[in-house]
Each structure stands twice: as structure tokens, then as C-alpha cells.
Design an enzyme around this catalytic site. Structure first.
Site, mmCIF file in Angstrom:
data_model
loop_
_atom_site.group_PDB
_atom_site.id
_atom_site.type_symbol
_atom_site.label_atom_id
_atom_site.label_comp_id
_atom_site.label_asym_id
_atom_site.label_seq_id
_atom_site.Cartn_x
_atom_site.Cartn_y
_atom_site.Cartn_z
ATOM 1 N N GLU A 180 8.642 -15.273 5.268
ATOM 2 C CA GLU A 180 7.198 -15.017 5.332
ATOM 3 C C GLU A 180 6.445 -15.949 4.377
ATOM 4 O OE1 GLU A 180 6.351 -10.849 4.750
ATOM 5 O OE2 GLU A 180 4.181 -11.154 4.911
ATOM 6 N N GLY A 230 0.238 -5.493 2.537
ATOM 7 C CA GLY A 230 0.162 -4.075 2.225
ATOM 8 C C GLY A 230 1.390 -3.628 1.438
ATOM 9 N N LEU A 233 4.659 -8.978 -1.539
ATOM 10 C CA LEU A 233 3.900 -10.059 -2.171
ATOM 11 C C LEU A 233 4.781 -11.299 -2.164
ATOM 12 C CD1 LEU A 233 1.809 -11.217 -4.373
ATOM 13 C CD2 LEU A 233 3.289 -10.113 -6.056
HETATM 14 N N1 LIG Z 1 -10.921 -7.032 4.922
HETATM 15 C C1 LIG Z 1 -9.837 -7.074 5.660
HETATM 16 N N2 LIG Z 1 -8.803 -6.271 5.343
HETATM 17 C C2 LIG Z 1 -7.709 -6.346 6.104
HETATM 18 C C3 LIG Z 1 -7.614 -7.222 7.211
HETATM 19 N N3 LIG Z 1 -6.390 -7.074 7.764
HETATM 20 C C4 LIG Z 1 -5.760 -6.139 7.014
HETATM 21 N N4 LIG Z 1 -6.539 -5.695 6.015
HETATM 22 C C5 LIG Z 1 -6.210 -4.711 4.988
HETATM 23 O O1 LIG Z 1 -5.514 -5.393 3.943
HETATM 24 C C6 LIG Z 1 -4.364 -4.661 3.507
HETATM 25 C C7 LIG Z 1 -3.146 -5.544 3.629
HETATM 26 O O2 LIG Z 1 -2.970 -5.869 4.975
HETATM 27 P P1 LIG Z 1 -2.250 -7.203 5.441
HETATM 28 O O3 LIG Z 1 -2.617 -8.297 4.542
HETATM 29 O O4 LIG Z 1 -2.506 -7.357 6.882
HETATM 30 O O5 LIG Z 1 -0.729 -6.846 5.135
HETATM 31 P P2 LIG Z 1 0.452 -6.366 6.105
HETATM 32 O O6 LIG Z 1 0.825 -7.498 6.988
HETATM 33 O O7 LIG Z 1 0.095 -5.095 6.775
HETATM 34 O O8 LIG Z 1 1.555 -6.082 5.025
HETATM 35 P P3 LIG Z 1 2.989 -6.766 4.786
HETATM 36 O O9 LIG Z 1 3.878 -6.200 5.820
HETATM 37 O O10 LIG Z 1 3.312 -6.373 3.390
HETATM 38 O O11 LIG Z 1 2.832 -8.257 4.918
HETATM 39 C C8 LIG Z 1 -4.318 -3.420 4.373
HETATM 40 O O12 LIG Z 1 -4.783 -2.339 3.588
HETATM 41 C C9 LIG Z 1 -5.234 -3.687 5.528
HETATM 42 O O13 LIG Z 1 -5.919 -2.526 5.935
HETATM 43 C C10 LIG Z 1 -8.734 -8.048 7.524
HETATM 44 O O14 LIG Z 1 -8.733 -8.855 8.463
HETATM 45 N N5 LIG Z 1 -9.819 -7.931 6.718
#
Ligand SMILES: Nc1nc2c(ncn2[C@@H]2O[C@H](COP(=O)(O)OP(=O)(O)OP(=O)(O)O)[C@@H](O)[C@H]2O)c(=O)[nH]1
Length: 578
Positions: A180, A230, A233
Site C-alpha cells: 500500500e 482509518g 499508517l
Molecule cells: N473528508 C473526507 N474524509 C474521507 C474521505 N474518504 C474517507 N474519509 C474518512 O477518512 C477516514 C480514513 O479513511 P480512508 O483514508 O479512506 O482510509 P481507509 O482506506 O478506510 O483505511 P485503511 O484500510 O487503513 O487504508 C475515515 O474516517 C473516512 O470516513 C474523503 O474523500 N473525504
């Protein structure tokens, strides 16, 4: 009208100017093109789909690329597809796929909205040859192997029944944090053009890739990335020089965090060999960090209550005061039927102190394996390749950007002083005021009630990860947080498709060689760069046009002079007549 003036104001003149610009900077042409609606009627375009199954949700990204330009040193020109309104073709759903751990047979139904969205955008005639990758990250990594396998099995079995994409067992996988991180690193450096040949004004570095007898090559300096999702890191940055290890143990540990790869289409082309230091921290994503923090609040508070026979957090009127929730916000946390009542204190400094222990610092270094591996007794003490803070550039993605942008509205260039001041102010603002601001749409469109609730915690967590964990100096000048770069959404998915299609140019090149068997000078020459080639043709046509126009003007002028002479002779003739 004066011809020169007419020419200067004409579309012709502006086109020539633009063309010259693009001839000197073909990169700009590519950027401009990639913002246009994708020409779905162009049969030469290829498509690829990547579904990112993250811990908090899943998203589908559709990419496309024109045929490779034939130069083995350049990568495929992969771009995000844009619909007829020029909007990027992307769709997101919540919650994450890992919530299906106990109902894995629903996995393909869960992804159905995303896949049918992609299917509606990719031309039907292209479906069969369009690769589909379903790549899962930290949410799935945290599940036991058997549950991961059951979800993937459902996808591999059911997706091909409904969709005609190029999709096989190896196209659905749980990728490692290392992958990743590498994909995110590839994605941003590709968008920034750091894999292109260096221009004079570019910052360059001498790179030793470790290949035997290889002289250092001078290349564009690449940027490092930090990506906080989420649940996990990642940090990744290029290590320009060969690393020497002082012991076999250190070498073993070092190799586990180094990724050596060749983005070129052929092992013989070492121009695109990269060595990237990449580490992943499971449980260090913004949501997971909050979850770990809450777990500990419940355990510690209940233990303390038992010891001191107090009732802290047992009711709404005797809440636990949480420094990381905005002032006045009431919340509850339930674990194993035990509920803790919280009330926000909104104290940024105390919040920083409260989150710091969750970095798992050991001799001043964050544990690369994350808390889970530490708990299992596996501790990796390699300190990582040093970052040259005076000659480097970093980009922060996902939570790094959301934390700065969603409510603080300061995404982009990071400045630790301005950021901590804005975060302090946010934390200490009354919850009722924050909600009012949300209702008045004073935050970004993406900000929701959950963002508001956890912003104070997440901003302190991000700050601590950056400065206490990764030890970035507080005056580090070259960190930017971003979601869009050159109007393109930079996601690790872009790096993934680039990496997975890296051998396609080779296939195209071989087919081309077999078909035409051109002399080699032609293959590597600009004739095979279709952009440059068509631009040159255009320039030649325009030059011919200008030449013809000029000839016509000369011809007309000569005609007028001849007529004038004729007139003169006629008048002189008349005068000579008796
Ligand atoms: N503002 C904003 N928040 C987002 C967006 N997409 C996701 N989030 C929020 O950001 C946080 C992290 O989400 P992501 O960065 O998508 O992480 P992830 O892919 O779900 O997590 P990993 O599996 O750890 O990579 C979550 O709480 C989401 O609700 C976006 O496009 N805009």
C-alpha cells in the site's frame, strides 16, 4: 486589415504559441488532456478498474490509457477516467468490507453498486479486456486468515457471473501495508512527473540502485509519502544510496522495510529501478487509534473506580473528562456491555499528552509492526533509513489531508505552528457552536458529524505521529497535504494500476516489432511518440498554410504593381499619341 495583426490575433497564432509550449513541455499537454472528458469512442484507449476496499469504506476508481508511445524508457500514461461533465469516475460506499466477516457470501452483493457503476462507464466493447483489481487494506488485514479467504472466495466466484471484466483469482487480494505504501509512493511521484527525465531546473539526486558495477545515475528527486487511513499508517521514501548493514540481524530487519522494484517494462532497463524505504503501522490509522484510546479509557477508568471505589464515568452527571473531545460534547463508549460516559474537555495540549503513549515509542522510535506485533512479542528495532530533512519533500494523504482540510480548511502547505493554533482553537470551541457551523455549511462538503466529533483527537494524533513518531522537526518546510494534485485524485490505487500494468508496454513493443520490423532508430525516435508526432505534423501544416498565405499576398502585390504599370504605360502611350 493588416495581415500581421490578423495573424497575431488569430487562433492560428495562439495555437502555434500553445503548440510551442507543449513541444517544450509535453507534460503540460498531458495534464491538460487528462482533465478532459474521456473519449469513450476512441477504440485505441485501454481501461483498468481498481476497487480499494479500505477499513472505513470501499471505492472504485476507473483509469484509462492511450497506447504506449513505444519508448521503453517511458511509463504508460495512465489517467483517471472523466465522465461527460469532466468529473472523475469514482464512487464510494460505507462501511468497510471487513464488516462482512461473519457474512462473507454477501461480499459480491456489497461491491455490486461499485462494479455496476464502473461497468456503466467503461465502453461495453472494452469490458472483456479491462482488468479489474479488488484490493483490500487494513480492515481486512486485521481479520483472521479464514475470514479473509471466505470474503475473497465469494468475490472470485460471484463477480465473474455478473461482470465481464478481466478478473481472475490473483486480482482479488489483501495487500500488505508495504505494498500500500509503495503504491501510494508510485502514485504521487507519477502524477508529479518525477519518473520523467530531469529538466535543468529540477532538483536531482545521484542514485545507486545496488545493481552490480552500476554507476550512480542522476535522476529527479522523488517525494516521500505519509498515508494515514482509518486503520493503518504508511510512510515511504526513496533511499538514494546503497545501504550498508552492520550485522546480519540489522540486514534482515532492514530488508523487511526496503522495497526494490523496477517500474520499467523490461528488467534490462534500469532507468526506473527504485529502492524505497516503506513501513506500515497497523492500528495507527485515525479511527483505530481512537478505538485503542477508548479501549484503554474504559479499562483504566473501571480499574481505577474499583481501586478507589469511585464512580467516574458511570453516569451522565459524573462523566470522564476527555481532553480530546470538543468542549461540552457528551459521548458514550461501550465495551463488553460496560459503558463509559464521556464529556469533552477540549484541551489540545493534554490531548497530545494523552495520545502520545499510543505511538508505542521504544527508544524514541515508533514500532513498525504496530501494537499488535509488539503485544505478540515481536519487536523490530531497526530505526529506519534517516530522512534528510534539509533536502527532501513529503506529501501527506488521507487523514493527513482530511485533518487539515475538512474543518480547519488549511490543507496544502503544512506549518506546525499555524496547525497547532488552529487545532487548539477547534478543540476549545463549544460543541453547540461547532454543530451550528456545520449546519451553516462552514466546513468542507465532506465534513460530517463524525469528523466534527473526532477532529480534536485526530488532529492531535496526526501531530504526534508526525513530530514525536516520525520526528519531523517542527520547522520542516516541505510537507504538503493533498487529495488532488494537478486536479487528479492521488490515491494508492493509481500506483497499483501503474505497477500492475508495467509490463504492458513490453507486450505492445514486441507486437509492434514483430508486425513492422522497423529499423531500431525509428522505434526509439520521436516518431513513435504520438503526441510529438501529431504536433510536428500540425506545425508543418501550419507552416505550409502560412507560406501559401504569404505567397498569395506577394502575388496580389505583384499583380497590383503590374496593373499600376500597365495603367502608367497606357497613360504614357495616350500622351505620346499625336
Ligand atoms: N473528508 C473526507 N474524509 C474521507 C474521505 N474518504 C474517507 N474519509 C474518512 O477518512 C477516514 C480514513 O479513511 P480512508 O483514508 O479512506 O482510509 P481507509 O482506506 O478506510 O483505511 P485503511 O484500510 O487503513 O487504508 C475515515 O474516517 C473516512 O470516513 C474523503 O474523500 N473525504
Amino acid at each position: 486589415m493588416d495581415f500581421v495583426l490578423l495573424y497575431k490575433n488569430s487562433l492560428l497564432y495562439r495555437s502555434i504559441f500553445f503548440i510551442s509550449l507543449c513541444l517544450f513541455h509535453p507534460r503540460y499537454l498531458s495534464i491538460a488532456e487528462s482533465m478532459e472528458t474521456t473519449d469513450i469512442h476512441n477504440p485505441a484507449l485501454n481501461y483498468g478498474i481498481v476497487v480499494d476496499c479500505g477499513s472505513s469504506g470501499s471505492r472504485v476508481f476507473v483509469y484509462y490509457w492511450p497506447p504506449h508511445n513505444g519508448n521503453p524508457h517511458t511509463l504508460l500514461d495512465i489517467r483517471q477516467m472523466r465522465d461527460h461533465d469532466r468529473k472523475p469516475v469514482v464512487k464510494k460506499i460505507k462501511p468497510g468490507i471487513s464488516t462482512l466477516a461473519n457474512t462473507p457470501t454477501q461480499a459480491s452483493d456489497y461491491l455490486h453498486p461499485l462494479l455496476s457503476f464502473a461497468a456503466a462507464h467503461v465502453p461495453k466493447t472494452k469490458h472483456k479486456e479491462t482488468p479489474l483489481y479488488i484490493l483490500c487494506t487494513a480492515g481486512m488485514r486485521l481479520l483472521p486468515d479464514s475470514q479473509q479467504a471466505a470474503i475473497l472466495e465469494d468475490l472470485v466466484t460471484d463477480v465473474p457471473l455478473e461482470f465481464d471484466f478481466l478478473f481472475s483469482r490473483s486480482h482479488a487480494e489483501v495487500i500488505s501495508g508495504k505494498q500500500e505504501g509503495v503504491y501510494a509512493w508510485i502514485g504521487i511521484n507519477f502524477v508529479l512527473g518525477r519518473f520523467d527525465h530531469a529538466d535543468e531546473e529540477d532538483a536531482t539526486v545521484e542514485v545507486t540502485t545496488g545493481a552490480q558495477n552500476q554507476q550512480p545515475i542522476s535522476r529527479r528527486r522523488t517525494v516521500g509519502i505519509m498515508d494515514m487511513g482509518g486503520a493503518s499508517l504508511q510512510i515511504a521514501y526513496e533511499v538514494p544510496s546503497a545501504i550498508t548493514f552492520s550485522s546480519p540481524q540489522e540486514e534482515e530487519a532492514g530488508k523487511s522495510v526496503l522495497a526494490d522494484f523496477n517500474l520499467g517494462c523490461d528488467v534490462e532497463h534500469t532507468q526506473h529501478v527504485y529502492r524505497v524505504y516503506v513501513t506500515t503501522f497497523l492500528g495507527f490509522g485515525g479511527n483505530m487509534a481512537r478505538q485503542r484510546y477508548e479501549d484503554q479509557l474504559v479499562n483504566n477508568t473501571l480499574a481505577k473506580n474499583r481501586l478507589l471505589t469511585t464512580q467516574t464515568g458511570m453516569s451522565e452527571d459524573k462523566p470522564y473528562l476527555d481532553p480530546c473531545l470538543p468542549v461540552g460534547l457528551s459521548d458514550t463508549v461501550t465495551r463488553d456491555n460496560r459503558t463509559l460516559f464521556l464529556r469533552g474537555q477540549g484541551d489540545w495540549t493534554r490531548c497530545q499528552e494523552a495520545v502520545r503513549p499510543f505511538l508505542g515509542l521504544h527508544n524514541g522510535t515508533m514500532s513498525p509492526g504496530g501494537v499488535y506485533q509488539v503485544q505478540n512479542g515481536i519487536y523490530d528495532s531497526w530505526k529506519g533509513a534517516p530522512i534528510n530533512f534539509s533536502n527532501s519533500e513529503f506529501y501527506g494523504f488521507s487523514e493527513f489531508f482530511y485533518c487539515m482540510e475538512d474543518v480547519l480548511r488549511m490543507g496544502g502547505q503544512y506549518n506546525s505552528e499555524r496547525y497547532s493554533q488552529a487545532a487548539t482553537d477547534y478543540c476549545s470551541t463549544k460543541w453547540s457552536t461547532l454543530k451550528q457551523r456545520l449546519d451553516n455549511q462552514l466546513f468542507s462538503q465532506q465534513a460530517d458529524i463524525s469528523r466534527l466529533k473526532y477532529q480534536c483527537f485526530k488532529s492531535a494524533w496526526m501531530f504526534e505521529v508526525l513530530h514525536s513518531g516520525f520526528r519531523f522537526p517542527s520547522d520542516y518546510p516541505s510537507l504538503k497535504t493533498a487529495q488532488l494534485v494537478y486536479d487528479k485524485e492521488v490515491q494508492w490505487t493509481l500506483g497499483a494500476i501503474l505497477f500492475k500494468t508495467r509490463f504492458l508496454p513490453l507486450r505492445d513493443l514486441q507486437q509492434e516489432t514483430l508486425r513492422q520490423n522497423h529499423p531500431s532508430w525509428l522505434r526509439s525516435s520521436f516518431v513513435y511518440n504520438h503526441h510529438l508526432f501529431s504536433l510536428c505534423i500540425l506545425v508543418v501544416v501550419l507552416a505550409i498554410l502560412l507560406y501559401i498565405l504569404r505567397l498569395r499576398r506577394i502575388h496580389q502585390r505583384e499583380q497590383r504593381q503590374a496593373e499600376a504599370l500597365n495603367l502608367l504605360w497606357a497613360e504614357e502611350g495616350e500622351a505620346l499619341l499625336p
